[in-house]
Design an enzyme around this catalytic site. Sequence first.
Site, PDB file in Angstrom:
ATOM      1  N   LYS A 201      62.336  37.665  56.010  1.00 10.15           N
ATOM      2  CA  LYS A 201      63.211  36.913  56.920  1.00 10.15           C
ATOM      3  C   LYS A 201      64.107  37.904  57.656  1.00 10.15           C
ATOM      4  O   LYS A 201      65.071  38.422  57.091  1.00 10.15           O
ATOM      5  CB  LYS A 201      64.076  35.899  56.171  1.00 10.15           C
TER       6      LYS A 201
ATOM      7  N   GLY B 236      72.964  43.735  54.269  1.00  8.24           N
ATOM      8  CA  GLY B 236      73.817  42.927  55.131  1.00  8.24           C
ATOM      9  C   GLY B 236      75.250  42.997  54.649  1.00  8.24           C
ATOM     10  O   GLY B 236      75.666  43.997  54.045  1.00  8.24           O
ATOM     11  N   SER B 237      75.986  41.947  54.890  1.00 11.10           N
ATOM     12  CA  SER B 237      77.413  41.946  54.565  1.00 11.10           C
ATOM     13  C   SER B 237      77.652  41.752  53.066  1.00 11.10           C
ATOM     14  O   SER B 237      76.831  41.166  52.358  1.00 11.10           O
ATOM     15  CB  SER B 237      78.101  40.824  55.335  1.00 11.10           C
TER      16      SER B 237
ATOM     17  N   VAL C 211      77.622  37.881  52.065  1.00 11.21           N
ATOM     18  CA  VAL C 211      76.318  37.271  51.785  1.00 11.21           C
ATOM     19  C   VAL C 211      75.696  37.930  50.543  1.00 11.21           C
ATOM     20  O   VAL C 211      75.066  37.265  49.725  1.00 11.21           O
ATOM     21  CB  VAL C 211      75.381  37.358  53.017  1.00 11.21           C
ATOM     22  N   GLY C 212      75.935  39.223  50.386  1.00 12.24           N
ATOM     23  CA  GLY C 212      75.413  39.934  49.207  1.00 12.24           C
ATOM     24  C   GLY C 212      75.898  39.324  47.902  1.00 12.24           C
ATOM     25  O   GLY C 212      75.139  39.176  46.943  1.00 12.24           O
TER      26      GLY C 212
ATOM     27  N   GLU D 166      72.263  46.274  49.656  1.00 16.72           N
ATOM     28  CA  GLU D 166      72.880  47.362  50.434  1.00 16.72           C
ATOM     29  C   GLU D 166      73.881  46.697  51.358  1.00 16.72           C
ATOM     30  O   GLU D 166      73.500  45.990  52.288  1.00 16.72           O
ATOM     31  CB  GLU D 166      71.818  48.083  51.277  1.00 16.72           C
TER      32      GLU D 166
ATOM     33  N   CYS E 175      76.339  50.514  59.068  1.00 16.16           N
ATOM     34  CA  CYS E 175      76.994  50.413  57.760  1.00 16.16           C
ATOM     35  C   CYS E 175      77.651  51.739  57.416  1.00 16.16           C
ATOM     36  O   CYS E 175      78.601  51.795  56.654  1.00 16.16           O
ATOM     37  CB  CYS E 175      75.979  50.032  56.706  1.00 16.16           C
TER      38      CYS E 175
ATOM     39  N   GLU F  62      85.914  46.325  56.805  1.00 15.17           N
ATOM     40  CA  GLU F  62      84.851  46.708  57.740  1.00 15.17           C
ATOM     41  C   GLU F  62      84.996  45.917  59.040  1.00 15.17           C
ATOM     42  O   GLU F  62      85.066  44.697  59.011  1.00 15.17           O
ATOM     43  CB  GLU F  62      83.491  46.411  57.102  1.00 15.17           C
TER      44      GLU F  62
HETATM   45  P1  NAP Z   1      74.796  39.318  57.334  1.00 16.60           P
HETATM   46  O1  NAP Z   1      75.512  38.326  58.142  1.00 16.60           O
HETATM   47  O2  NAP Z   1      75.147  39.451  55.902  1.00 16.60           O
HETATM   48  O3  NAP Z   1      73.259  38.981  57.493  1.00 16.60           O
HETATM   49  C1  NAP Z   1      72.249  39.749  56.917  1.00 16.60           C
HETATM   50  C2  NAP Z   1      71.010  38.909  56.724  1.00 16.60           C
HETATM   51  O4  NAP Z   1      71.263  37.883  55.756  1.00 16.60           O
HETATM   52  C3  NAP Z   1      70.555  38.182  57.988  1.00 16.60           C
HETATM   53  O5  NAP Z   1      69.156  38.152  58.016  1.00 16.60           O
HETATM   54  C4  NAP Z   1      71.137  36.800  57.782  1.00 16.60           C
HETATM   55  O6  NAP Z   1      70.484  35.809  58.506  1.00 16.60           O
HETATM   56  C5  NAP Z   1      70.931  36.622  56.292  1.00 16.60           C
HETATM   57  N1  NAP Z   1      71.760  35.603  55.651  1.00 16.60           N
HETATM   58  C6  NAP Z   1      72.939  35.102  56.071  1.00 16.60           C
HETATM   59  N2  NAP Z   1      73.399  34.175  55.199  1.00 16.60           N
HETATM   60  C7  NAP Z   1      72.478  34.087  54.206  1.00 16.60           C
HETATM   61  C8  NAP Z   1      72.388  33.315  53.012  1.00 16.60           C
HETATM   62  N3  NAP Z   1      73.319  32.441  52.655  1.00 16.60           N
HETATM   63  N4  NAP Z   1      71.311  33.484  52.212  1.00 16.60           N
HETATM   64  C9  NAP Z   1      70.358  34.374  52.537  1.00 16.60           C
HETATM   65  N5  NAP Z   1      70.384  35.128  53.661  1.00 16.60           N
HETATM   66  C10 NAP Z   1      71.445  35.001  54.481  1.00 16.60           C
HETATM   67  O7  NAP Z   1      74.930  40.774  57.954  1.00 16.60           O
HETATM   68  P2  NAP Z   1      74.721  41.194  59.465  1.00 16.60           P
HETATM   69  O8  NAP Z   1      75.872  40.683  60.249  1.00 16.60           O
HETATM   70  O9  NAP Z   1      73.363  40.875  59.922  1.00 16.60           O
HETATM   71  O10 NAP Z   1      74.793  42.785  59.332  1.00 16.60           O
HETATM   72  C11 NAP Z   1      75.985  43.463  59.272  1.00 16.60           C
HETATM   73  C12 NAP Z   1      76.350  43.822  57.841  1.00 16.60           C
HETATM   74  O11 NAP Z   1      75.299  44.520  57.219  1.00 16.60           O
HETATM   75  C13 NAP Z   1      77.523  44.757  57.766  1.00 16.60           C
HETATM   76  O12 NAP Z   1      78.381  44.364  56.732  1.00 16.60           O
HETATM   77  C14 NAP Z   1      76.903  46.098  57.455  1.00 16.60           C
HETATM   78  O13 NAP Z   1      77.734  47.011  56.831  1.00 16.60           O
HETATM   79  C15 NAP Z   1      75.778  45.695  56.592  1.00 16.60           C
HETATM   80  N6  NAP Z   1      74.756  46.735  56.578  1.00 16.60           N
HETATM   81  C16 NAP Z   1      74.593  47.470  55.448  1.00 16.60           C
HETATM   82  C17 NAP Z   1      73.658  48.496  55.387  1.00 16.60           C
HETATM   83  C18 NAP Z   1      73.470  49.296  54.141  1.00 16.60           C
HETATM   84  O14 NAP Z   1      72.394  49.849  53.985  1.00 16.60           O
HETATM   85  N7  NAP Z   1      74.428  49.385  53.251  1.00 16.60           N
HETATM   86  C19 NAP Z   1      72.868  48.749  56.507  1.00 16.60           C
HETATM   87  C20 NAP Z   1      73.061  47.989  57.658  1.00 16.60           C
HETATM   88  C21 NAP Z   1      73.999  46.974  57.669  1.00 16.60           C
HETATM   89  P3  NAP Z   1      70.994  35.411  59.996  1.00 16.60           P
HETATM   90  O15 NAP Z   1      70.769  36.590  60.856  1.00 16.60           O
HETATM   91  O16 NAP Z   1      70.116  34.267  60.342  1.00 16.60           O
HETATM   92  O17 NAP Z   1      72.445  35.046  59.866  1.00 16.60           O
END
Ligand code: NAP
Length: 497
Positions: free
Chosen positions: A174, A227-228, A231-232, A249, A283, A384
Site C-alpha cells: 500500500k 512514516g510518522s 501512525v507507527g 522507520e 526523515c 518534526e
Molecule cells: P504517514 O502519514 O505516517 O503515512 C505513511 C503511510 O502510512 C502512508 O502510506 C499512509 O497512507 C499510511 N497510513 C496512514 N494512516 C494509517 C493507518 N491508520 N494504518 C495504516 N497505514 C496508515 O507519513 P507520511 O506523511 O507519508 O510521511 C512522513 C513521515 O514519514 C515523517 O514523519 C517522516 O519522518 C517519516 N519518514 C521516515 C523515514 C525513516 O526511514 N525513518 C523515511 C521517510 C519518512 P496515506 O498516504 O493514504 O495517508
Amino acid sequence: MTEYKNIINGKEVESISKRRFENRNPANWEEVVGIFPKSTREDVEEAIQAAKKAYQKWRFVPAPKRAEILRKAAEIMIERKEDLARLMTREMGKILKETRGDVQEGIDTGLYAGGEGRRLFGRTTPSELNNKICYTYHQPLGVWGIISPWNFPIAIPSWKIFPALLTGNTVVFKPATDTPASAYELVKILHEAGVPDGVVNIVFGSGREVGEALLEHPDIAGISFTGSSEVGRRIAEVTGKNLKRCSLELGGKNGQIVLEDADLKLALEGVIWGAFGTTGQRCTATSRLILVEAVYDEFLAMVKERASRIIIGNGLREETEMGPLINEAQRNTVHSYVEIGKGEGAELYYGGEIYQEGECSKGWFYKPTIFIGVRPEMRIAREEIFGPVLSVIKVKDLDEAIEVLNNTSYGLSSSIYTRDVNRAFYAIERIEAGITYVNAPTIGAECHLPFGGVKDTGNGHREGGWTAYEIFTETKTVYIDYSGSLQKAQIDTWEEQ
Ligand code: NAP
Ligand code: MG
C-alpha cells in the site's frame, strides 16, 4: 492523463468500490498526474489471498533464482531511470537530481538483493555431543504488508520489497496516497522482470481503509512501515496485540553540530543540502543547526546568504534547487510551525513565508526558513516539522552541543563538523542516533548499510544492508544427530559415549 488500476495476482483490476482519487502535481495543482482506485477492505482481502497462494510456490524457488529476477528488475530500472525520475518529480515535487537519486537507490537495492540470493548465510556450530551437527538458516514468514510514505516513492518501497521477496515472502503493498504512480511503475517492473503472479500485489487507497485492513488481517505475517511516529505507534499496537512482526522507520529531528575548528565552507554546503534538500521533507533532514559560540556569528551570516540564493521552482528544471512541499496540508503545517516558533520567542531570521512568484503561483512552495535564538525546549527545536525550516541553537562547547542534540524524542540521523578526530569519536559515542556523519550532512544513506534510528524513530530494526534480511526472515535452528543413539543434551556427556 492515465487511469491506473490495482495489480492483484498479476492482473490489473478495478477497486470493487469503483471509487477513484486524483494524484496532482504539487508544483502545479492544475496538473493531474493520474487517477487511482480508492480501494476497500474487500480489495485488500483479494490481494492477501493472492499473495497467500503465491507464497506456497515462491518460497520454494531457490533464493539464487529469486535473486536473478530481482536483478533483472534493477536492470529495467536502469533503462528507465530518467522516465521514472521525471514521473516522480511530477507527482511529488522534489528536484530531478534527487528523484534520479531516489531511483538509483532502488536500483542499488535491487542489485544488492541480486547478489544476496547466493549469500543469505546461516551459521554452523559445534554440538556439545559427538556425531551431531547444528546449524541455522533463514526462512520466510509469509505475506507481508508494506506501507510506505511519499517522500522516497521508489527508494523506500525498494528497501522493503526487494529483501522481502528475495527471502521468499510475498507482498501486499500500500503506497502513500500522494505517490501512487511511482509505486505502480515499480510493481510493473517487478512483473516484467519475471516475478510470478500474486507474489507482489499493489492496492491503492487510504491509510485508514487499505492500511488498517492490512494491519488486522490474520493472514498477514508482518508489517513493514515507514512514516510518522503517530501512525507507527498505531501499527505497533495492532501488530503487538496480534503478535505479528512489525518493523517501523519513523520520524526524525536531526541536528548538525559545527565546532570552532570545522571547515566552515564544507559545513555550509552540508547544512544547506541537509536542511533544504527535498524541501526539508526527509526523515533525515537537518532541522537543527547547533553552533558553538566561537563560530556562531560568522557561520550564521554564511547560511543566510546561501539560503537566500536557493532557486525555488518546478523540479523538472535542471537549475531548480528546491521544489514545493507535498501538498496543501503540509504547507499549512510548516506555516503553523513558523507561527509557533515566533510565539515561543524565537527570532525569524530568514523566510517564513509562502512563495508564489512566477511559475510557483499554483504550487505548494515555501521559502527556506531560518530561526535563531532557538532554545532547546521550544517545540521548533524538538518536533518534526517536515519542511524547509532550520532552527539554530547556540551552545558554548561540544558537551552542551551533544546535550542539545540529544534533547528530542527522536534519534535518526546526526552530523558533526570538526577537524579534531578525538572530538569526533567522543561525539559519535555520545550522540543518541542510529546514524552519525562526520564532516557530512545528516542525509546521504547508502543502501548497503543499516538504516534506522533509536528512541521514537523506530522499534529497533534496521533496513538497508544485511540487517534488512533479518527483518524479513525467521531463523530456523537445525540439529542433526548421526550417532544412531539417543543423546541427551545437558544430561549425557561426550565421555560416556
Ligand atoms: P504517514 O502519514 O505516517 O503515512 C505513511 C503511510 O502510512 C502512508 O502510506 C499512509 O497512507 C499510511 N497510513 C496512514 N494512516 C494509517 C493507518 N491508520 N494504518 C495504516 N497505514 C496508515 O507519513 P507520511 O506523511 O507519508 O510521511 C512522513 C513521515 O514519514 C515523517 O514523519 C517522516 O519522518 C517519516 N519518514 C521516515 C523515514 C525513516 O526511514 N525513518 C523515511 C521517510 C519518512 P496515506 O498516504 O493514504 O495517508
Ligand atoms: Mg501528487
